[in-house]
Design a protein around this motif. Structure first.
Motif, short mmCIF file in Angstrom:
data_model
loop_
_atom_site.label_atom_id
_atom_site.label_comp_id
_atom_site.label_asym_id
_atom_site.label_seq_id
_atom_site.Cartn_x
_atom_site.Cartn_y
_atom_site.Cartn_z
N THR A 1 0.84 -1.20 0.00
CA THR A 1 0.00 0.00 0.00
C THR A 1 0.88 1.25 0.00
N ARG A 2 0.27 2.36 -0.29
CA ARG A 2 1.01 3.62 -0.28
C ARG A 2 1.58 3.90 1.10
N ALA A 3 0.79 3.61 2.13
CA ALA A 3 1.26 3.85 3.50
C ALA A 3 2.46 2.97 3.82
N GLU A 4 2.44 1.72 3.35
CA GLU A 4 3.57 0.82 3.61
C GLU A 4 4.82 1.28 2.87
N LEU A 5 4.67 1.70 1.62
CA LEU A 5 5.81 2.20 0.87
C LEU A 5 6.39 3.45 1.52
N LEU B 1 11.87 4.30 7.16
CA LEU B 1 12.87 3.41 7.75
C LEU B 1 14.21 3.53 7.03
N ARG B 2 14.15 3.63 5.70
CA ARG B 2 15.40 3.76 4.93
C ARG B 2 16.12 5.04 5.30
N GLU B 3 15.37 6.13 5.42
CA GLU B 3 16.00 7.40 5.77
C GLU B 3 16.61 7.35 7.17
N ARG B 4 15.91 6.72 8.10
CA ARG B 4 16.44 6.57 9.45
C ARG B 4 17.73 5.75 9.42
N SER C 1 2.04 3.37 9.90
CA SER C 1 2.02 4.21 8.72
C SER C 1 3.11 5.26 8.78
N ALA C 2 3.53 5.76 7.62
CA ALA C 2 4.59 6.75 7.56
C ALA C 2 4.19 8.02 8.30
N LEU D 1 13.59 -3.86 5.04
CA LEU D 1 12.79 -2.66 5.27
C LEU D 1 11.38 -2.83 4.71
N PHE D 2 11.28 -3.40 3.51
CA PHE D 2 9.95 -3.62 2.93
C PHE D 2 9.16 -4.62 3.77
N ALA D 3 9.83 -5.67 4.23
CA ALA D 3 9.14 -6.67 5.05
C ALA D 3 8.64 -6.05 6.36
N LEU D 4 9.43 -5.20 6.97
CA LEU D 4 9.01 -4.53 8.21
C LEU D 4 7.81 -3.63 7.94
N ALA D 5 7.80 -2.96 6.80
CA ALA D 5 6.68 -2.09 6.46
C ALA D 5 5.41 -2.89 6.23
#
Length: 371
Positions: free
Chosen positions: A298-302, A308-311, A364-365, A332-336
């Motif tokens: 989903t958009r929220a997951e992406l 997470l990547r930025e962190r 959510s982001a 990171l994708f799996a965690l999202a």
């Protein structure tokens, strides 16, 4: 004078006593994976104060005294995962504690973390690596092989001391201990092979069901031949060659298959029999292409994966370490996606850097950013 190679029970008992009394122990191993099938442990290199020695597992030794002596120590390895795998799968030995100098170097941000690279940078020592691909199952060992093997443990203790000092200064010693305990646990829980996946080698995804049936038969023939001859499978036929022959057979039958010219007559007959057996598999019994079905994020997951990547990247830059040792992109994708297995695999220091305990994996982001 003590022998450099332990080959008798009496010598091994004496070594075990010295290891028991030693304040530290460095360890490495050599196997014959490039020359034999299945692979086996061929050498155990050991360093203790004032001594470097080799134990020969092929000398019909009962190695239990060695494992009992090891069990009392934190063992120093460089890149321990393969060594731990050999020791556990072949001899059911699992250390209680290790110090992995390769992982210590990675946690300190060293861009090159091979043993020679780290020794050159931190200790000014250059090792001769000429025997790297030697057949460690052959006896007697040459003097060059013995020296190469001894060098792999000769400098582990001073290297550990240097790395420990830097890890402590940077507050990363606990991170390293967590990684080492994970390495020990992983070596004792090897993945179970998937009978429908083990033969799906490079090139299988381009084959139809007939080609897959042929590939499966070819893979099993090669496995039997490797065990019969004691030769690694890739020495008999490469993965790519098996897939190419399966594609040729599927497209135009067994006569269209181009057999490698170096095959012996026995192997040529075995390959042709395997191809014919694959072509004869009934349509309803042929393996099917594997189609990975993963729901779209989903958009929220992406968005959360990007947070997470930025962190990760920002903190890794501050720490001057490779961001992928914190978490790979797929992680990171799996965690999202709220993958609880992936979350459980993270070590406490990795969770801390990603600040997962603050917002929870998969939030959510927007919610994560607000916190």
């Amino acid at each position: 004078m003590l022998s450099a190679v332990i080959q008798s029970a009496e010598e091994l008992r004496g070594l075990a006593e010295r290891i028991h009394a030693a304040p530290w122990v460095g360890v490495d191993t050599e196997a014959d994976s490039l020359h034999a099938y299945p692979e086996k442990l061929c050498l155990v290199q050991i360093s203790i104060p004032g001594e470097e020695v080799l134990v020969d597992p092929l000398a019909d030794l009962h190695l239990e005294p060695l494992w009992e002596a090891f069990d009392r120590h934190e063992l120093i390895f460089h890149a321990a995962d393969y060594d731990l795998h050999l020791l556990f799968t072949g001899h059911h030995f699992q250390p209680t504690s290790i110090f992995d100098t390769m992982w210590a170097a990675r946690l300190l941000g060293e861009p090159k973390f091979g043993l020679n690279d780290v020794l050159q940078k931190l200790l000014g020592v250059a090792l001769e690596k000429g025997a790297q691909k030697a057949d460690w199952g052959k006896r007697p060992l040459t003097s060059r092989m013995i020296e190469y093997a001894l060098n792999d443990v000769r400098y582990l203790r001073p290297l550990q001391e240097k790395l420990t000092e830097r890890l402590r200064e940077l507050g990363r010693l606990e991170w390293h201990q967590q990684i080492c305990q994970r390495l020990i646990a992983d070596a004792a829980t090897p993945a179970k092979p998937d009978p429908d996946g083990v033969w799906r080698i490079k090139g299988h995804d381009a084959l139809d069901d007939t080609g897959l049936a042929v590939l499966r038969e070819l893979w099993h023939w090669r496995e039997r031949d490797a065990l019969r001859t004691g030769r690694p499978p890739f020495f008999i036929l490469k993965h790519e060659t098996l897939s190419e022959m399966a594609a040729q057979a599927s497209a135009a039958g067994v006569r269209a298959v181009r057999l490698p010219p170096y095959l012996t007559s026995k192997r040529r007959a075995g390959v042709l029999d395997a191809i014919k057996a694959g072509l004869d598999v009934p349509a309803d019994q042929r393996p099917q292409p594997v189609r990975v079905r993963m729901r779209r994020m989903t958009r929220a997951e992406l968005d959360y994966a990007e947070v997470l990547r930025e962190r990760r990247d920002a903190r890794a830059k501050e720490l001057e370490i490779d961001p992928t040792i914190v978490a790979a992109r797929a992680t990171l994708f799996a965690l999202a996606r709220k993958d609880q297995d992936e979350l459980a695999r993270l070590l406490p220091w990795q969770r801390e850097i990603l600040r997962l305990d603050g917002d929870g994996a998969g939030k959510s982001a927007k919610a994560a950013e607000r916190e």
